[in-house]
Design a protein around this motif. Structure first.
Motif, PDB file in Angstrom:
ATOM      1  N   LEU A 160       3.668   3.375  -1.532  1.00 21.43           N
ATOM      2  CA  LEU A 160       2.749   2.458  -0.853  1.00 21.43           C
ATOM      3  C   LEU A 160       3.379   1.843   0.382  1.00 21.43           C
ATOM      4  CD1 LEU A 160       1.020   0.624  -3.859  1.00 21.43           C
ATOM      5  CD2 LEU A 160       0.084   2.421  -2.395  1.00 21.43           C
ATOM      6  N   ARG A 161       4.659   1.455   0.270  1.00 20.72           N
ATOM      7  CA  ARG A 161       5.310   0.829   1.423  1.00 20.72           C
ATOM      8  C   ARG A 161       5.546   1.837   2.542  1.00 20.72           C
ATOM      9  NH1 ARG A 161       8.032  -2.591  -2.455  1.00 20.72           N
ATOM     10  NH2 ARG A 161       9.783  -1.159  -2.634  1.00 20.72           N
ATOM     11  N   VAL A 162       5.927   3.069   2.172  1.00 17.44           N
ATOM     12  CA  VAL A 162       6.156   4.099   3.195  1.00 17.44           C
ATOM     13  C   VAL A 162       4.860   4.400   3.936  1.00 17.44           C
ATOM     14  CG1 VAL A 162       6.747   6.518   3.590  1.00 17.44           C
ATOM     15  CG2 VAL A 162       8.136   5.136   2.034  1.00 17.44           C
ATOM     16  N   PHE A 163       3.766   4.615   3.191  1.00 17.10           N
ATOM     17  CA  PHE A 163       2.480   4.889   3.833  1.00 17.10           C
ATOM     18  C   PHE A 163       2.084   3.744   4.761  1.00 17.10           C
ATOM     19  CE2 PHE A 163       1.006   7.806   0.161  1.00 17.10           C
ATOM     20  CZ  PHE A 163       1.539   8.904   0.796  1.00 17.10           C
ATOM     21  N   GLN A 164       2.255   2.511   4.276  1.00 12.27           N
ATOM     22  CA  GLN A 164       1.860   1.361   5.087  1.00 12.27           C
ATOM     23  C   GLN A 164       2.744   1.226   6.317  1.00 12.27           C
ATOM     24  OE1 GLN A 164      -0.966  -0.590   4.474  1.00 12.27           O
ATOM     25  NE2 GLN A 164      -0.488  -1.140   6.601  1.00 12.27           N
ATOM     26  N   ASP A 165       4.053   1.482   6.156  1.00 12.98           N
ATOM     27  CA  ASP A 165       4.972   1.377   7.300  1.00 12.98           C
ATOM     28  C   ASP A 165       4.632   2.391   8.382  1.00 12.98           C
ATOM     29  OD1 ASP A 165       6.294  -0.693   6.085  1.00 12.98           O
ATOM     30  OD2 ASP A 165       8.018   0.499   5.416  1.00 12.98           O
ATOM     31  N   VAL A 166       4.367   3.629   7.966  1.00 17.32           N
ATOM     32  CA  VAL A 166       4.010   4.672   8.946  1.00 17.32           C
ATOM     33  C   VAL A 166       2.683   4.310   9.614  1.00 17.32           C
ATOM     34  CG1 VAL A 166       3.408   7.107   9.269  1.00 17.32           C
ATOM     35  CG2 VAL A 166       5.285   6.480   7.737  1.00 17.32           C
ATOM     36  N   TYR A 167       1.735   3.857   8.810  1.00 19.94           N
ATOM     37  CA  TYR A 167       0.434   3.434   9.341  1.00 19.94           C
ATOM     38  C   TYR A 167       0.614   2.337  10.386  1.00 19.94           C
ATOM     39  CZ  TYR A 167      -4.411   1.679   9.306  1.00 19.94           C
ATOM     40  OH  TYR A 167      -5.671   1.278   9.669  1.00 19.94           O
ATOM     41  N   ASP A 168       1.480   1.363  10.076  1.00 21.20           N
ATOM     42  CA  ASP A 168       1.708   0.247  10.998  1.00 21.20           C
ATOM     43  C   ASP A 168       2.311   0.713  12.322  1.00 21.20           C
ATOM     44  OD1 ASP A 168       0.715  -1.503   9.127  1.00 21.20           O
ATOM     45  OD2 ASP A 168       2.679  -2.166   8.399  1.00 21.20           O
ATOM     46  N   VAL A 169       3.225   1.700  12.266  1.00 21.57           N
ATOM     47  CA  VAL A 169       3.817   2.241  13.491  1.00 21.57           C
ATOM     48  C   VAL A 169       2.736   2.931  14.332  1.00 21.57           C
ATOM     49  CG1 VAL A 169       5.406   3.964  14.428  1.00 21.57           C
ATOM     50  CG2 VAL A 169       6.143   2.491  12.541  1.00 21.57           C
ATOM     51  N   ILE A 170       1.876   3.720  13.660  1.00 17.56           N
ATOM     52  CA  ILE A 170       0.790   4.412  14.368  1.00 17.56           C
ATOM     53  C   ILE A 170      -0.159   3.393  15.001  1.00 17.56           C
ATOM     54  CG2 ILE A 170      -1.237   5.894  14.059  1.00 17.56           C
ATOM     55  CD1 ILE A 170       0.356   7.324  11.818  1.00 17.56           C
ATOM     56  N   GLN A 171      -0.478   2.351  14.240  1.00 15.22           N
ATOM     57  CA  GLN A 171      -1.373   1.312  14.758  1.00 15.22           C
ATOM     58  C   GLN A 171      -0.757   0.602  15.960  1.00 15.22           C
ATOM     59  OE1 GLN A 171      -2.351  -1.981  12.016  1.00 15.22           O
ATOM     60  NE2 GLN A 171      -4.503  -1.488  12.417  1.00 15.22           N
ATOM     61  N   ASP A 172       0.557   0.368  15.886  1.00 20.41           N
ATOM     62  CA  ASP A 172       1.247  -0.283  16.995  1.00 20.41           C
ATOM     63  C   ASP A 172       1.234   0.600  18.242  1.00 20.41           C
ATOM     64  OD1 ASP A 172       3.096  -2.527  17.939  1.00 20.41           O
ATOM     65  OD2 ASP A 172       4.333  -0.749  18.320  1.00 20.41           O
ATOM     66  N   THR A 228       0.914  -6.499  -4.459  1.00 19.52           N
ATOM     67  CA  THR A 228       2.074  -5.941  -3.759  1.00 19.52           C
ATOM     68  C   THR A 228       3.353  -5.941  -4.586  1.00 19.52           C
ATOM     69  OG1 THR A 228       2.740  -8.081  -2.829  1.00 19.52           O
ATOM     70  CG2 THR A 228       1.110  -6.802  -1.590  1.00 19.52           C
ATOM     71  N   ASP A 229       3.349  -6.648  -5.727  1.00 22.38           N
ATOM     72  CA  ASP A 229       4.541  -6.830  -6.562  1.00 22.38           C
ATOM     73  C   ASP A 229       5.622  -7.664  -5.876  1.00 22.38           C
ATOM     74  OD1 ASP A 229       3.516  -5.566  -8.762  1.00 22.38           O
ATOM     75  OD2 ASP A 229       4.449  -3.632  -8.346  1.00 22.38           O
ATOM     76  N   GLU A 230       5.307  -8.309  -4.757  1.00 18.88           N
ATOM     77  CA  GLU A 230       6.261  -9.191  -4.098  1.00 18.88           C
ATOM     78  C   GLU A 230       6.583 -10.365  -5.014  1.00 18.88           C
ATOM     79  OE1 GLU A 230       6.706 -11.463   0.218  1.00 18.88           O
ATOM     80  OE2 GLU A 230       4.706 -11.216  -0.684  1.00 18.88           O
ATOM     81  N   VAL A 231       7.885 -10.656  -5.192  1.00 16.97           N
ATOM     82  CA  VAL A 231       8.288 -11.793  -6.007  1.00 16.97           C
ATOM     83  C   VAL A 231       8.055 -13.070  -5.204  1.00 16.97           C
ATOM     84  CG1 VAL A 231      10.175 -12.905  -7.240  1.00 16.97           C
ATOM     85  CG2 VAL A 231       9.998 -10.411  -7.243  1.00 16.97           C
ATOM     86  N   LEU A 232       7.265 -13.982  -5.761  1.00 22.41           N
ATOM     87  CA  LEU A 232       6.849 -15.176  -5.024  1.00 22.41           C
ATOM     88  C   LEU A 232       7.688 -16.408  -5.343  1.00 22.41           C
ATOM     89  CD1 LEU A 232       2.975 -14.761  -5.428  1.00 22.41           C
ATOM     90  CD2 LEU A 232       4.359 -14.153  -3.442  1.00 22.41           C
ATOM     91  N   MET A 233       7.997 -16.611  -6.621  1.00 22.75           N
ATOM     92  CA  MET A 233       8.703 -17.839  -6.984  1.00 22.75           C
ATOM     93  C   MET A 233       9.200 -17.754  -8.427  1.00 22.75           C
ATOM     94  SD  MET A 233       5.438 -20.425  -7.468  1.00 22.75           S
ATOM     95  CE  MET A 233       6.260 -21.615  -8.518  1.00 22.75           C
ATOM     96  N   LEU A 234       9.987 -18.748  -8.801  1.00 27.27           N
ATOM     97  CA  LEU A 234      10.459 -18.919 -10.174  1.00 27.27           C
ATOM     98  C   LEU A 234      10.103 -20.337 -10.598  1.00 27.27           C
ATOM     99  CD1 LEU A 234      12.221 -18.049 -12.661  1.00 27.27           C
ATOM    100  CD2 LEU A 234      14.158 -19.101 -11.464  1.00 27.27           C
ATOM    101  N   ALA A 235       9.502 -20.486 -11.769  1.00 30.48           N
ATOM    102  CA  ALA A 235       9.165 -21.809 -12.291  1.00 30.48           C
ATOM    103  C   ALA A 235       9.386 -21.789 -13.804  1.00 30.48           C
ATOM    104  CB  ALA A 235       7.733 -22.172 -11.936  1.00 30.48           C
TER     105      ALA A 235
END
Length: 422
Positions: A333-345, A241-248
């Motif tokens: 990817l985020r736009v597709f997933q966000d729209v998908y999530d709204v449809i699923q909801d 996802t490329d989400e930044v998790l931490m700094l060490a």
């Protein structure tokens, strides 16, 4: 070419077994969890044997193999219960990168050319029970096979006659077999103990001059620019996802251990000691890639994160929002997933007047009709020189496809994984 380590998962009754003829269940592991353990532990690929006896059991096994392919994070080879083209297709569609045709069965021998032409010879692994079988089908195997799976004794003789790479089934002494000429990969019981340290085995191979797939740094530590504490900061991202998790922070010792074990290891400034992330919590970070910035003073690590990255239990350490300006996120990817999530909801929580709920209420035939209509609209719009119209129609089409995906229980992750495999 690197030699490969390929553990086996033996399936019967939807459970992982300890070996070919074993009735012992590996109860501490669900097959999908076992595949992830192998993949994160240093396996290059996995070989899954389906020992189902009945049709219904085999169908359940295909579902388990699909879970294995989704969890493994390494390519999977599917074997067992292949009688016809449809059986190969099921394994490929489940996510297997390759399939094994057992040349101990005449029907499999006759099937090779057909399935190789349809799916590609690189997906065909030929199991040879004897050298005589190879000699009987030599031309077919060499033209339509991609790899040979066999025992050490047969491989020794086979290397004089075949140009195909060999995957060797080994019950013990994997090191003695992988060191031999003509062996491209080892599999079998010798490398399938879930508690075996595959990275340590690879390190032994490397030290003996056997070329295997390990982490080799392209820039030596001596070229890194260290901070005042003699350390290099490491930014850690989720590789998917490329989400930044931490700094060490790392010193040379922790960097070397990270490369050797495949697990992110840091230097703890507070404790003044090496710190392998997850050693106490179980929240390991398995290396996918490491990159150095332009000034050679910061490392970017992409990892497979188990559990939470933050000591608070949060997925990421960066969860405290300071300031925010509203903006339109156009990351595909985020736009597709966000729209998908709204449809699923909408499907779970219907809303009055919702067009999406109208489609779900009408059922799959109505959804399919709309997908077909929107597809036709794209064709018509494509004849128009103005690209604005085609952008609009493609967007309509994708929305209706996502409604179909939700209706059929297909996720974007499954779609992107399938595209990545191609």
């Amino acid at each position: 070419m690197d030699k490969l380590i390929i553990p086996c998962i033996y399936l019967r009754g939807g459970k992982a077994k300890a070996g070919f003829n074993s009735v012992e269940d590996l109860d501490q592991f669900h097959p999908a969890e076992l595949s992830k353990t192998y993949g994160n532990g240093g396996a290059d690929e996995l070989l899954v044997f389906d020992f189902s006896r009945e049709f219904d059991e085999h169908e359940k096994a295909i579902a388990v193999i699909k879970e294995i392919c989704e969890a493994a994070e390494v390519p999977v080879i599917g074997a067992g219960n292949i009688q016809r083209m449809e059986d190969v297709k099921k394994l490929i569609y489940a996510g297997c990168r390759k399939t094994v045709l057992n040349f101990g069965k005449e029907s499999n021998c006759e099937l090779l050319e057909e399935v190789s032409k349809k799916f590609g010879k690189e997906k065909m692994v030929i199991y040879l029970p004897s050298l005589d079988v190879y000699r009987s089908w030599r031309d077919t195997i060499e033209e339509y096979g991609g790899m040979i799976l066999t025992s050490p004794g047969i491989q020794e003789e086979l290397k004089k006659e075949s140009k195909l790479p060999c995957l060797v089934l080994v019950d013990e002494d994997a090191f003695g077999v992988i060191s031999k000429d003509g062996v491209q990969a080892v599999t079998g019981l010798a490398v399938s103990n879930p508690h075996m340290d595959l990275m340590a085995f690879k390190e032994r191979c490397k030290n003996e001059g056997i070329q295997v797939n390990t982490f080799e740094t392209k820039v030596p530590w001596s070229k890194f620019k260290l901070n005042s504490d003699g350390l290099v900061p490491v930014i850690v991202q989720d590789y998917q996802t490329d989400e930044v998790l931490m700094l060490a922070y790392m010193n040379e010792e922790s960097y070397t251990k990270t490369l050797t074990t495949g697990k992110m290891t840091y230097w703890s400034r507070s404790r003044q000691e090496l710190w392998t992330k997850g050693l106490t919590s179980g929240h390991f970070q398995y290396v996918k890639s490491l990159a150095l910035d332009c000034d050679n003073d910061t490392i970017l690590a992409k990892v497979s994160q188990i559990g939470a990255a933050c000591h608070t239990g949060s997925r990421t350490c960066f969860f405290q929002e300071l300031v925010r300006k509203e903006y339109e996120d156009t990351n595909p990817l985020r736009v597709f997933q966000d729209v998908y999530d709204v449809i699923q909801d909408r499907k779970v929580h219907p809303k009055d007047g919702s067009y999406t709920n109208y489609l779900f209420d009408k059922g799959v035939d109505k959804i399919l009709k709309k997908v077909g209509e929107e597809c036709t609209e794209i064709v018509i719009a494509a004849k128009n020189p103005d690209k604005e119209e085609i952008k609009y129609e493609i967007s309509d089409f994708l929305y209706h496809v996502m409604v179909l995906m939700v209706e059929k229980g297909v996720s974007w992750e499954e779609i992107t994984r399938e595209l990545a495999r191609r």
